[in-house]
Design a protein around this motif. Structure first.
Motif, short mmCIF file in Angstrom:
data_model
loop_
_atom_site.label_atom_id
_atom_site.label_comp_id
_atom_site.label_asym_id
_atom_site.label_seq_id
_atom_site.Cartn_x
_atom_site.Cartn_y
_atom_site.Cartn_z
N LYS A 139 -7.65 0.07 11.83
CA LYS A 139 -8.41 1.30 11.51
C LYS A 139 -9.94 1.12 11.59
O LYS A 139 -10.65 2.07 11.90
CB LYS A 139 -8.00 1.85 10.13
N ASP A 140 -10.43 -0.09 11.34
CA ASP A 140 -11.89 -0.28 11.36
C ASP A 140 -12.42 -0.65 12.75
O ASP A 140 -13.62 -0.88 12.91
CB ASP A 140 -12.28 -1.38 10.36
N ARG B 298 -3.01 9.43 5.67
CA ARG B 298 -4.32 9.90 5.17
C ARG B 298 -4.42 9.80 3.65
O ARG B 298 -5.47 9.49 3.10
CB ARG B 298 -4.53 11.36 5.55
N HIS B 299 -3.30 10.09 2.98
CA HIS B 299 -3.34 10.07 1.52
C HIS B 299 -3.19 8.67 0.94
O HIS B 299 -3.47 8.44 -0.23
CB HIS B 299 -2.27 11.01 0.94
N THR B 300 -2.73 7.76 1.75
CA THR B 300 -2.50 6.40 1.24
C THR B 300 -3.68 5.47 1.54
O THR B 300 -4.06 4.65 0.71
CB THR B 300 -1.23 5.79 1.89
N LEU B 301 -4.26 5.63 2.75
CA LEU B 301 -5.30 4.69 3.17
C LEU B 301 -6.68 5.34 3.15
O LEU B 301 -6.82 6.51 3.54
CB LEU B 301 -4.98 4.17 4.58
N LYS B 302 -7.65 4.57 2.75
CA LYS B 302 -9.02 5.10 2.68
C LYS B 302 -9.84 4.71 3.92
O LYS B 302 -9.47 3.80 4.64
CB LYS B 302 -9.71 4.53 1.44
N ASP B 303 -10.96 5.39 4.11
CA ASP B 303 -11.91 5.07 5.19
C ASP B 303 -11.26 5.03 6.57
O ASP B 303 -11.40 4.05 7.31
CB ASP B 303 -12.59 3.71 4.91
N LEU B 304 -10.55 6.09 6.88
CA LEU B 304 -9.92 6.16 8.20
C LEU B 304 -10.85 6.85 9.20
O LEU B 304 -11.59 7.76 8.82
CB LEU B 304 -8.63 6.98 8.13
N MET C 148 -3.60 -0.32 8.97
CA MET C 148 -4.64 -1.07 8.24
C MET C 148 -5.30 -2.12 9.13
O MET C 148 -6.49 -2.38 9.02
CB MET C 148 -4.04 -1.73 7.00
N HIS D 128 2.23 1.50 8.12
CA HIS D 128 0.98 1.50 7.34
C HIS D 128 0.22 0.17 7.51
O HIS D 128 -1.00 0.16 7.61
CB HIS D 128 1.29 1.73 5.85
N THR E 185 0.81 -1.22 0.00
CA THR E 185 0.00 0.00 0.00
C THR E 185 0.84 1.27 0.00
O THR E 185 0.50 2.25 -0.66
CB THR E 185 -0.91 0.02 1.26
#
Ligand code: SF4
Length: 331
Positions: free
Chosen positions: A69-70, A101-107, A66, A62, A49
């Motif tokens: 984060k959920d 923030r720019h690499t991973l979505k739905d944080l 991941m 990172h 990623t």
């Protein structure tokens, strides 16, 4: 009532500052969700990623983000600019919240408070007020939590300075003193905490050395005053906090008579390591005939290759003591 959950990735400054963070959040009644120890899938996810140019520890970070984060209400990714007067940490720490923030979505919301102690240590309390403000408006409560957190950190540092590995303290691991049929060796290991104490990332380097009959002394076990005294010999003040610690500790190791070998553990893609390891190697070669090796970590490092180099290094030290003192100290 559900408590607020804050996610802390078990990576980077976790190995240095987790005792502070743990006490601080717990005193504020916040639940911490810590990611697991690094695994193959955490490292692979991070490597796939993150941008290619990043160093291995940033990629691993990172992967840890991941993995949690959920499960959390907030992610704790402080923006570390400086942790000591007139010095900086690596710029990748400063840009870390943005990179994530720019690499991973739905944080979930990221607590990205800046920690900048370059001008004054008092800025730490300022940062604590900002972080605590996410959970309470009671500034006295935040200040009390901060003071307790500092106490926890002092206790942690005292144990480390007495020779306990930070990873053992953080994992609550008690080591039994084993007896070996070979004489003990004192091996100094230089490197960033996240390289030295992340067992998966370094393929269990410290445990392997201990199993070969070595006692480990790391940069973190060297007292701040000792480091300060030794770096004074440099013609120029070092800009990076880690660089100063690594060079000061190495010069201290060189002065000691009980150090049998020095290992520099570096991460692929780290500019600071590339520069500092070279500086240290030159100091060692000029000043003492002591075995020294640089080991490189990256996501493709093979364990067999690491084992061979470690075994050869330790064998070489024992051979030199045994009967062939003329064996080269650098291979
Ligand atoms: S100091 Fe080196 S290893 Fe650490 S984050 Fe910066 S580039 Fe990566």
């Amino acid at each position: 009532m559900n408590t607020t959950k804050v996610g802390i990735p078990r990576a980077l400054f976790y190995y240095q500052y987790y005792p502070i963070w743990k006490t601080f959040f717990e005193e504020l009644g916040v639940e911490i969700v810590l990611s697991d120890h690094t695994t193959k899938s955490i490292m692979d996810d991070g490597s796939k990623t993150c941008i290619d140019e990043a160093c291995l520890p940033i990629k691993i970070f990172h992967g840890h983000v991941m993995s949690i984060k959920d499960k959390v209400d907030y992610l704790f990714i402080p923006r570390f600019t400086s942790v000591s007067k007139k010095e900086y940490v690596c710029p990748k720490f400063g840009g870390l919240p943005d990179m994530v923030r720019h690499t991973l979505k739905d944080l979930p919301p990221v607590i990205d408070t800046e920690v900048n102690l370059r001008k004054s240590g008092k800025n730490a309390l300022k940062a604590a007020y900002e972080v605590g403000g996410f959970f309470t408006k009671d500034r006295n409560k935040i200040k009390r939590a901060y003071k307790k957190a500092l106490e926890s950190y002092r206790e942690f540092r005292e144990k480390v300075k007495k020779g306990v590995l930070p990873c053992d303290i953080l994992d609550k691991k008690l080591r039994k003193v084993k007896k070996y049929d070979v004489p003990n060796l004192n091996i100094a290991v230089i490197g960033h905490g996240y390289n030295l104490y992340d067992r998966y990332a370094n393929m269990n380097l410290l445990d392997k050395l201990i199993d070969m009959g070595a006692t480990i002394i790391t940069v973190d076990m060297v007292d701040g005053e000792t480091i300060k005294k030794h770096v004074k010999v440099l013609p120029k003040r070092l800009f990076w906090n880690f660089g100063r610690k690594a060079v000061g500790s190495s010069l201290h190791f060189l002065e000691r008579d009980d150090i049998d070998g020095i290992i520099y553990l570096m991460a692929f893609g780290c500019g600071i390591d590339a520069f500092i390891s070279d500086l240290i190697e030159r100091k060692i070669r000029r000043n003492k005939d002591i075995p020294f090796i640089v080991l490189n970590l990256d996501e493709h490092s093979g364990e067999a290759g690491m084992d061979t180099r470690l075994e050869a290094f330790i064998d070489m030290i024992r051979w030199r003591y045994g009967n062939e003192g003329n064996v080269s100290a650098y291979g």
